[in-house]
Design a protein around this motif. Structure first.
Motif, PDB file in Angstrom:
ATOM      1  N   GLY A 232       0.788  -1.224   0.000  1.00 23.40           N
ATOM      2  CA  GLY A 232       0.000   0.000   0.000  1.00 23.40           C
ATOM      3  C   GLY A 232       0.819   1.272   0.000  1.00 23.40           C
ATOM      4  O   GLY A 232       0.375   2.302   0.543  1.00 23.40           O
ATOM      5  N   VAL A 233       2.011   1.234  -0.579  1.00 18.55           N
ATOM      6  CA  VAL A 233       2.862   2.423  -0.624  1.00 18.55           C
ATOM      7  C   VAL A 233       2.266   3.442  -1.599  1.00 18.55           C
ATOM      8  O   VAL A 233       1.938   3.106  -2.743  1.00 18.55           O
ATOM      9  N   ASN A 234       2.140   4.670  -1.140  1.00 21.88           N
ATOM     10  CA  ASN A 234       1.622   5.750  -1.986  1.00 21.88           C
ATOM     11  C   ASN A 234       2.787   6.318  -2.803  1.00 21.88           C
ATOM     12  O   ASN A 234       3.470   7.252  -2.379  1.00 21.88           O
ATOM     13  N   VAL A 235       3.000   5.737  -3.967  1.00 22.47           N
ATOM     14  CA  VAL A 235       4.158   6.096  -4.784  1.00 22.47           C
ATOM     15  C   VAL A 235       4.113   7.570  -5.189  1.00 22.47           C
ATOM     16  O   VAL A 235       5.139   8.277  -5.125  1.00 22.47           O
ATOM     17  N   LEU A 236       2.958   8.050  -5.584  1.00 22.72           N
ATOM     18  CA  LEU A 236       2.841   9.444  -6.031  1.00 22.72           C
ATOM     19  C   LEU A 236       3.160  10.410  -4.896  1.00 22.72           C
ATOM     20  O   LEU A 236       3.849  11.417  -5.098  1.00 22.72           O
ATOM     21  N   LEU A 237       2.660  10.112  -3.713  1.00 22.08           N
ATOM     22  CA  LEU A 237       2.893  11.002  -2.573  1.00 22.08           C
ATOM     23  C   LEU A 237       4.378  11.063  -2.226  1.00 22.08           C
ATOM     24  O   LEU A 237       4.947  12.156  -2.086  1.00 22.08           O
ATOM     25  N   HIS A 238       5.019   9.910  -2.083  1.00 23.56           N
ATOM     26  CA  HIS A 238       6.436   9.895  -1.701  1.00 23.56           C
ATOM     27  C   HIS A 238       7.299  10.517  -2.805  1.00 23.56           C
ATOM     28  O   HIS A 238       8.262  11.238  -2.503  1.00 23.56           O
ATOM     29  N   SER A 239       6.946  10.251  -4.056  1.00 26.44           N
ATOM     30  CA  SER A 239       7.697  10.852  -5.163  1.00 26.44           C
ATOM     31  C   SER A 239       7.537  12.365  -5.163  1.00 26.44           C
ATOM     32  O   SER A 239       8.511  13.107  -5.372  1.00 26.44           O
ATOM     33  N   ALA A 240       6.315  12.842  -4.907  1.00 28.40           N
ATOM     34  CA  ALA A 240       6.061  14.290  -4.872  1.00 28.40           C
ATOM     35  C   ALA A 240       6.840  14.955  -3.746  1.00 28.40           C
ATOM     36  O   ALA A 240       7.385  16.054  -3.911  1.00 28.40           O
ATOM     37  N   VAL A 241       6.909  14.287  -2.599  1.00 29.09           N
ATOM     38  CA  VAL A 241       7.660  14.852  -1.473  1.00 29.09           C
ATOM     39  C   VAL A 241       9.145  14.946  -1.820  1.00 29.09           C
ATOM     40  O   VAL A 241       9.801  15.964  -1.540  1.00 29.09           O
ATOM     41  N   LEU A 242       9.687  13.912  -2.448  1.00 26.94           N
ATOM     42  CA  LEU A 242      11.103  13.934  -2.825  1.00 26.94           C
ATOM     43  C   LEU A 242      11.377  15.020  -3.866  1.00 26.94           C
ATOM     44  O   LEU A 242      12.405  15.706  -3.792  1.00 26.94           O
ATOM     45  N   ILE A 243      10.466  15.181  -4.807  1.00 25.97           N
ATOM     46  CA  ILE A 243      10.618  16.265  -5.795  1.00 25.97           C
ATOM     47  C   ILE A 243      10.552  17.616  -5.095  1.00 25.97           C
ATOM     48  O   ILE A 243      11.322  18.541  -5.397  1.00 25.97           O
ATOM     49  N   GLY A 244       9.637  17.735  -4.140  1.00 27.80           N
ATOM     50  CA  GLY A 244       9.514  18.983  -3.391  1.00 27.80           C
ATOM     51  C   GLY A 244      10.782  19.315  -2.623  1.00 27.80           C
ATOM     52  O   GLY A 244      11.235  20.472  -2.620  1.00 27.80           O
ATOM     53  N   PHE A 245      11.372  18.318  -1.969  1.00 27.86           N
ATOM     54  CA  PHE A 245      12.637  18.532  -1.271  1.00 27.86           C
ATOM     55  C   PHE A 245      13.717  18.984  -2.251  1.00 27.86           C
ATOM     56  O   PHE A 245      14.512  19.886  -1.949  1.00 27.86           O
ATOM     57  N   THR A 246      13.770  18.348  -3.417  1.00 29.35           N
ATOM     58  CA  THR A 246      14.781  18.700  -4.419  1.00 29.35           C
ATOM     59  C   THR A 246      14.650  20.157  -4.838  1.00 29.35           C
ATOM     60  O   THR A 246      15.636  20.910  -4.859  1.00 29.35           O
ATOM     61  N   VAL A 247      13.442  20.569  -5.173  1.00 29.49           N
ATOM     62  CA  VAL A 247      13.206  21.951  -5.613  1.00 29.49           C
ATOM     63  C   VAL A 247      13.536  22.932  -4.487  1.00 29.49           C
ATOM     64  O   VAL A 247      14.164  23.979  -4.717  1.00 29.49           O
ATOM     65  N   PHE A 248      13.142  22.589  -3.270  1.00 29.64           N
ATOM     66  CA  PHE A 248      13.385  23.468  -2.128  1.00 29.64           C
ATOM     67  C   PHE A 248      14.882  23.664  -1.888  1.00 29.64           C
ATOM     68  O   PHE A 248      15.358  24.800  -1.747  1.00 29.64           O
ATOM     69  N   PHE A 249      15.636  22.571  -1.849  1.00 31.12           N
ATOM     70  CA  PHE A 249      17.075  22.671  -1.610  1.00 31.12           C
ATOM     71  C   PHE A 249      17.771  23.400  -2.755  1.00 31.12           C
ATOM     72  O   PHE A 249      18.689  24.203  -2.525  1.00 31.12           O
ATOM     73  N   LEU A 250      17.361  23.117  -3.995  1.00 35.20           N
ATOM     74  CA  LEU A 250      17.965  23.798  -5.145  1.00 35.20           C
ATOM     75  C   LEU A 250      17.692  25.295  -5.109  1.00 35.20           C
ATOM     76  O   LEU A 250      18.577  26.107  -5.421  1.00 35.20           O
ATOM     77  N   ALA A 251      16.475  25.681  -4.733  1.00 36.73           N
ATOM     78  CA  ALA A 251      16.122  27.096  -4.669  1.00 36.73           C
ATOM     79  C   ALA A 251      16.976  27.809  -3.632  1.00 36.73           C
ATOM     80  O   ALA A 251      17.495  28.920  -3.879  1.00 36.73           O
ATOM     81  N   LEU A 252      17.144  27.201  -2.466  1.00 33.79           N
ATOM     82  CA  LEU A 252      17.954  27.823  -1.425  1.00 33.79           C
ATOM     83  C   LEU A 252      19.421  27.928  -1.862  1.00 33.79           C
ATOM     84  O   LEU A 252      20.078  28.952  -1.632  1.00 33.79           O
ATOM     85  N   ALA A 253      19.934  26.858  -2.500  1.00 32.64           N
ATOM     86  CA  ALA A 253      21.317  26.876  -2.957  1.00 32.64           C
ATOM     87  C   ALA A 253      21.521  27.931  -4.041  1.00 32.64           C
ATOM     88  O   ALA A 253      22.535  28.635  -4.066  1.00 32.64           O
ATOM     89  N   ALA A 254      20.547  28.066  -4.956  1.00 30.48           N
ATOM     90  CA  ALA A 254      20.653  29.049  -6.031  1.00 30.48           C
ATOM     91  C   ALA A 254      20.664  30.475  -5.460  1.00 30.48           C
ATOM     92  O   ALA A 254      21.433  31.326  -5.918  1.00 30.48           O
ATOM     93  N   LEU A 255      19.837  30.728  -4.452  1.00 34.32           N
ATOM     94  CA  LEU A 255      19.838  32.041  -3.817  1.00 34.32           C
ATOM     95  C   LEU A 255      21.171  32.322  -3.150  1.00 34.32           C
ATOM     96  O   LEU A 255      21.694  33.439  -3.223  1.00 34.32           O
ATOM     97  N   ARG A 256      21.725  31.313  -2.509  1.00 32.67           N
ATOM     98  CA  ARG A 256      23.022  31.478  -1.837  1.00 32.67           C
ATOM     99  C   ARG A 256      24.121  31.748  -2.843  1.00 32.67           C
ATOM    100  O   ARG A 256      24.934  32.674  -2.663  1.00 32.67           O
ATOM    101  N   LEU A 257      24.170  30.970  -3.929  1.00 32.30           N
ATOM    102  CA  LEU A 257      25.240  31.149  -4.921  1.00 32.30           C
ATOM    103  C   LEU A 257      25.071  32.450  -5.698  1.00 32.30           C
ATOM    104  O   LEU A 257      26.050  33.101  -6.063  1.00 32.30           O
ATOM    105  N   LYS A 258      23.835  32.848  -5.919  1.00 38.25           N
ATOM    106  CA  LYS A 258      23.570  34.101  -6.640  1.00 38.25           C
ATOM    107  C   LYS A 258      24.003  35.301  -5.818  1.00 38.25           C
ATOM    108  O   LYS A 258      24.451  36.331  -6.355  1.00 38.25           O
ATOM    109  N   GLY A 259      23.891  35.155  -4.503  1.00 38.58           N
ATOM    110  CA  GLY A 259      24.251  36.280  -3.634  1.00 38.58           C
ATOM    111  C   GLY A 259      25.715  36.439  -3.378  1.00 38.58           C
ATOM    112  O   GLY A 259      26.152  37.415  -2.775  1.00 38.58           O
ATOM    113  N   ARG A 260      26.513  35.471  -3.842  1.00 38.87           N
ATOM    114  CA  ARG A 260      27.966  35.554  -3.608  1.00 38.87           C
ATOM    115  C   ARG A 260      28.617  36.498  -4.591  1.00 38.87           C
ATOM    116  O   ARG A 260      28.253  36.554  -5.729  1.00 38.87           O
TER     117      ARG A 260
END
Length: 260
Positions: A232-260
């Motif tokens: 009963g693993v909710n594949v869509l939910l877990h995949s969406a969460v992992l994609i969300g983490f990826t976008v979130f971390f990338l956005a923060l890293a991009a802001l940090r590198l852009k500000g340097r």
């Protein structure tokens, strides 16, 4: 007056760009291969832990197949390490030494630098999973259909990307030596609290409920579902969460590198 740079006056063709990407990836792999302090722990620790807990220490886990369960979770543990250490620590050291700045002003597309880091992380992760597979099927008596194994391999490879993004964020925030400590402070507690070393039912209920905050737990749920250890693993939910983490971390890293 100095003559204009050939690189600035003539745009590179697609073939030239592809060659730059391939060369950067190749040199990154050579750098990794020549760093035993990275290669040996990355490849050996997940396999050694798996053999200890799944093969050498006897015990039954109710309806779970212990060796198969740990094959899935140590697979997750194994792909996270290269992503965090290779990306986070490697980038932090190169940023501190000025190498990253040199690459940014060179004719090489800066995207090739990040693509090479991702390629190195995924190749190291692939090696870990292959070694774990040999140990699990050769010594742990794990039996898995080829299609399921291939699906698990693909899920683990794609599942390493959020941790590449997290490594990128760490590498953009701290210096080289500090990055090692920061990665360990995240990697090891997250692995334990996500149920990668031992199943979460061995922990207090509050730890089980809080596991959802860790991206490693979501990847472990996908791996355990593919390996047939949970239903009963909710594949869509877990995949969406992992994609969300990826976008979130990338956005923060991009802001940090852009500000340097």
């Amino acid at each position: 007056m100095n003559a204009p740079s050939l690189h600035s006056s003539l745009p590179m063709t697609g073939a030239q760009n592809l060659r730059l990407y391939a060369l950067e990836a190749w040199y990154e792999l050579l750098r990794m291969a020549r760093t035993p302090a990275f290669v040996i722990p990355t490849l050996a620790f997940p396999v050694a832990f798996y053999l200890m807990f799944a093969v050498l220490i006897p015990g039954q886990w109710g309806s779970f197949q212990k060796a198969t369960y740990l094959f899935a979770t140590y697979g997750v543990f194994g792909v996270i390490g290269p992503a965090l250490f290779g990306f986070g620590v490697g980038m932090a050291m190169e940023r501190e030494s000025g190498l990253l700045e040199l690459k940014r002003v060179s004719p090489m597309p800066i995207a090739a630098y990040f693509a090479a880091k991702i390629a190195m992380s995924l190749i190291a992760a692939l090696c870990v999973v292959l070694l774990l597979s040999a140990a699990a099927m050769g010594l742990g008596d794990v039996r898995m259909a080829f299609g399921d194994w291939t699906l698990l391999l693909g899920a683990l490879m794609l599942g390493a990307l959020p941790f590449c993004a997290l490594g990128l964020l760490i590498g953009s925030l701290v210096k080289g030596q500090a990055a090692v400590g920061i990665v360990n402070l995240i990697y090891l507690p997250m692995s334990v609290l996500s149920g990668l070393w031992m199943p979460l039912f061995a922990f207090p209920e509050i730890i089980q409920k809080l596991a959802v905050v860790w991206p490693a737990w979501h990847l472990a749920q996908l791996a355990l579902g593919i390996s047939g250890q949970i239903e009963g693993v909710n594949v869509l939910l877990h995949s969406a969460v992992l994609i969300g983490f990826t976008v979130f971390f990338l956005a923060l890293a991009a802001l940090r590198l852009k500000g340097r």
